[in-house]
Enzyme design. Structure first.
Site, PDB file in Angstrom:
ATOM      1  N   ARG A  36       0.820  -1.216   0.000  1.00 17.58           N
ATOM      2  CA  ARG A  36       0.000   0.000   0.000  1.00 17.58           C
ATOM      3  C   ARG A  36       0.853   1.265   0.000  1.00 17.58           C
ATOM      4  O   ARG A  36       0.458   2.281  -0.575  1.00 17.58           O
ATOM      5  CB  ARG A  36      -0.932  -0.017   1.206  1.00 17.58           C
ATOM      6  CG  ARG A  36      -2.065  -1.005   0.992  1.00 17.58           C
ATOM      7  CD  ARG A  36      -2.922  -1.150   2.204  1.00 17.58           C
ATOM      8  NE  ARG A  36      -4.209  -1.722   1.856  1.00 17.58           N
ATOM      9  CZ  ARG A  36      -5.082  -2.161   2.739  1.00 17.58           C
ATOM     10  NH1 ARG A  36      -4.807  -2.095   4.032  1.00 17.58           N
ATOM     11  NH2 ARG A  36      -6.231  -2.653   2.349  1.00 17.58           N
ATOM     12  N   LYS A 199     -18.306 -16.711   2.694  1.00  9.24           N
ATOM     13  CA  LYS A 199     -19.762 -16.641   2.779  1.00  9.24           C
ATOM     14  C   LYS A 199     -20.436 -16.225   1.489  1.00  9.24           C
ATOM     15  O   LYS A 199     -20.009 -15.276   0.832  1.00  9.24           O
ATOM     16  CB  LYS A 199     -20.165 -15.642   3.864  1.00  9.24           C
ATOM     17  CG  LYS A 199     -19.857 -16.123   5.260  1.00  9.24           C
ATOM     18  CD  LYS A 199     -20.658 -15.301   6.260  1.00  9.24           C
ATOM     19  CE  LYS A 199     -19.763 -14.608   7.256  1.00  9.24           C
ATOM     20  NZ  LYS A 199     -20.150 -13.255   7.572  1.00  9.24           N
ATOM     21  N   GLY A 353      -9.480  -8.685  -0.059  1.00  8.74           N
ATOM     22  CA  GLY A 353      -8.291  -8.629   0.783  1.00  8.74           C
ATOM     23  C   GLY A 353      -7.543  -9.947   0.853  1.00  8.74           C
ATOM     24  O   GLY A 353      -6.320 -10.001   0.662  1.00  8.74           O
ATOM     25  N   GLY A 376     -12.721  -4.394   1.017  1.00  7.30           N
ATOM     26  CA  GLY A 376     -14.129  -4.025   1.057  1.00  7.30           C
ATOM     27  C   GLY A 376     -14.514  -3.055  -0.045  1.00  7.30           C
ATOM     28  O   GLY A 376     -15.588  -3.162  -0.639  1.00  7.30           O
TER      29      GLY A 376
HETATM   30  P1  ADP Z   1     -11.667 -11.981   0.194  1.00  8.98           P
HETATM   31  O1  ADP Z   1     -11.081 -11.225   1.360  1.00  8.98           O
HETATM   32  O2  ADP Z   1     -10.652 -12.277  -0.864  1.00  8.98           O
HETATM   33  O3  ADP Z   1     -12.904 -11.313  -0.336  1.00  8.98           O
HETATM   34  P2  ADP Z   1     -13.176 -13.698   1.952  1.00  8.98           P
HETATM   35  O4  ADP Z   1     -12.879 -12.807   3.088  1.00  8.98           O
HETATM   36  O5  ADP Z   1     -14.550 -13.744   1.429  1.00  8.98           O
HETATM   37  O6  ADP Z   1     -12.142 -13.425   0.756  1.00  8.98           O
HETATM   38  O7  ADP Z   1     -12.831 -15.218   2.362  1.00  8.98           O
HETATM   39  C1  ADP Z   1     -11.589 -15.621   2.840  1.00  8.98           C
HETATM   40  C2  ADP Z   1     -11.731 -16.662   3.913  1.00  8.98           C
HETATM   41  O8  ADP Z   1     -12.533 -17.741   3.473  1.00  8.98           O
HETATM   42  C3  ADP Z   1     -10.399 -17.253   4.286  1.00  8.98           C
HETATM   43  O9  ADP Z   1     -10.123 -16.943   5.628  1.00  8.98           O
HETATM   44  C4  ADP Z   1     -10.582 -18.747   4.064  1.00  8.98           C
HETATM   45  O10 ADP Z   1      -9.976 -19.536   5.077  1.00  8.98           O
HETATM   46  C5  ADP Z   1     -12.076 -18.903   4.119  1.00  8.98           C
HETATM   47  N1  ADP Z   1     -12.494 -20.127   3.410  1.00  8.98           N
HETATM   48  C6  ADP Z   1     -12.308 -20.437   2.128  1.00  8.98           C
HETATM   49  N2  ADP Z   1     -12.773 -21.659   1.843  1.00  8.98           N
HETATM   50  C7  ADP Z   1     -13.268 -22.172   2.993  1.00  8.98           C
HETATM   51  C8  ADP Z   1     -13.896 -23.397   3.362  1.00  8.98           C
HETATM   52  N3  ADP Z   1     -14.084 -24.358   2.452  1.00  8.98           N
HETATM   53  N4  ADP Z   1     -14.303 -23.558   4.637  1.00  8.98           N
HETATM   54  C9  ADP Z   1     -14.105 -22.585   5.543  1.00  8.98           C
HETATM   55  N5  ADP Z   1     -13.524 -21.395   5.263  1.00  8.98           N
HETATM   56  C10 ADP Z   1     -13.106 -21.184   4.009  1.00  8.98           C
HETATM   57 MG    MG Z   2     -11.591 -11.165   3.499  1.00 12.06          MG
END
Ligand code: ADP
Ligand code: MG
Length: 394
Positions: A36, A199, A353, A376
């Protein structure tokens, strides 16, 4: 219309630059990822080269009041190393007040002033008008280059803007808007969207906004199991959002109606808990045994998703394919990152992130067209939302 920093006359002017120096620190107060800070350099250098006086402000972490653990001093040190001997970085012990005003006024050519953590004042997040006016008092020009906080209406990202004579966005924000904007508005086909993460509920609006625009949507991560369960497939102990099953069915239907190939995992790497204690078990079919949870996409799915990414002209990726923090559940995430890096004919954009962190850890960031600095903020941009930090500049 937003103006950019290189469209303004800056000679002799005090330019307040809202940067995103919310960087990770280790126990010894060293910056462990300076992405950053490096991404903010073009705007800072532009102001210096134009004879302006850069005054930088950022938040770091979530301090409750003044707390030395959340000082921006480590960021000042790293910035000084990155700018080199030509320039000098001064650090203020606060972000408002007479001392700051005097330091800002006395800045000499080649000097940069970094203000102390904005969140040492709770008025920052409360978007307090008095505080916003105090921030504005040290500036002739306001420049927002903190894409990572552009989705928040805080004093430094929105409240202070009307109290400064001139306003503009910085070069990092321009890059983010151009790159993310290009995939949302003019993606070259085939446009493949890869979505994962923890999620479905976090990503519903992104799915809804992108389904009409893409040809293929590859789903992995924990959210895949809600979709699989919605189709009546056994998912064992996998994380499922029970209250989103109807919605998942609706999204699957609308993909069908739009002619989008929405692809779900066909095999899995499973375990008994989402951490390193669990053994990794390959499950070679779609259904997951009752006592296991899906923690990564399996080998056949990796090959399938790699093929789709290889054939794409635009790839947008948000959300890891598995629990990538644990190496034995990181292969799916790695395979998507590698496939994107290897597709030199495609626009490859990473938002989110955790996904950006995975790409950086793998050392593949330079091989992507763009890795967003905003977790976000990039998500809200991809949802098609208007970001308050950008709206304030219009
Ligand atoms: P980003 O920050 O890239 O948008 P998210 O915050 O939505 O991604 O998701 C990241 C998290 O999802 C990680 O901490 C990862 O461990 C969790 N995750 C991914 N696949 C699974 C799974 N099958 N079961 C539980 N947690 C998961
Ligand atoms: Mg995340």
């Amino acid at each position: 219309m937003v103006r950019y920093i290189d469209e303004l006359q800056l000679t002799g002017k005090r330019v307040f630059i809202r940067v995103d120096f919310n960087v990770p620190l280790d126990d010894t107060q060293h910056v462990t990822d300076d992405t950053r800070i490096r991404e903010a350099l073009p705007t800072i250098k532009k102001v210096l080269a134009s004879g302006g006086k850069p005054i930088l402000a950022s938040h770091l972490g979530r301090p409750k009041g003044v707390d030395p653990k959340f000082s921006l001093m480590p960021a000042a040190k790293r910035l000084s190393e990155l700018l080199g001997k030509e320039y000098e970085v001064l650090m203020a012990d606060d972000c408002i007040g007479e001392g700051v005003a005097k330091m800002a006024k006395d800045l000499k050519p080649g000097q940069v002033l970094l203000l102390e953590n904005l969140r040492f004042h709770k008025e920052e997040e409360a978007n307090d008008e008095g505080f916003a006016r105090q921030l504005a008092a040290c500036a002739d020009v306001y420049c927002n280059d903190a894409f990572g906080t552009a989705h928040r209406a805080h004093a430094s990202t929105a409240g202070m803007v009307p109290f400064v004579k001139e306003k503009c966005a910085g070069l990092l924000i321009r890059k983010e808007i151009e790159q993310l904007g290009k995939v949302v508005k003019h993606a070259e086909k085939p446009f493949v969207v890869v979505l994962g993460g923890s999620k479905v509920s976090d990503k519903i609006k992104v799915i809804e906004n992108l389904l009409p625009k893409c040809q293929v949507m590859l789903i992995g991560g924990a959210m895949a199991y809600t979709f699989l369960k919605a189709q009546g497939i056994e998912v064992g102990k996998s994380r499922v959002e029970e209250d989103k099953l109807t919605l998942a069915t609706k999204l699957l239907d609308s993909a069908k109606r739009l002619g989008v190939d929405l692809v779900l995992p066909i095999d899995h790497v499973c375990g008994t808990s989402p951490d390193a204690k669990s053994a990794a078990v390959d499950v070679l079919e779609r259904a997951i045994p009752k006592d296991l949870m899906g923690l990564d996409i399996g080998g056949k799915t990796r090959a399938l998703y790699t093929q789709h990414v290889r054939d794409a002209r635009t790839v947008l990726w948000n959300g890891p394919m598995g629990v990538f923090e644990v190496p034995k559940f990181a292969e799916g995430t790695k395979s998507v990152a590698v496939a994107m890096a290897n597709n030199r004919d495609a626009q490859t954009v990473v938002g989110g992130g955790d996904s950006a962190a995975a790409v950086n850890e793998l050392g593949l960031a330079a091989k992507m067209t763009h890795v967003s600095t905003g977790g976000g903020a990039s998500l809200e941009f991809l949802e098609g939302k208007e970001l308050p930090g950008l709206k304030a500049l219009e």
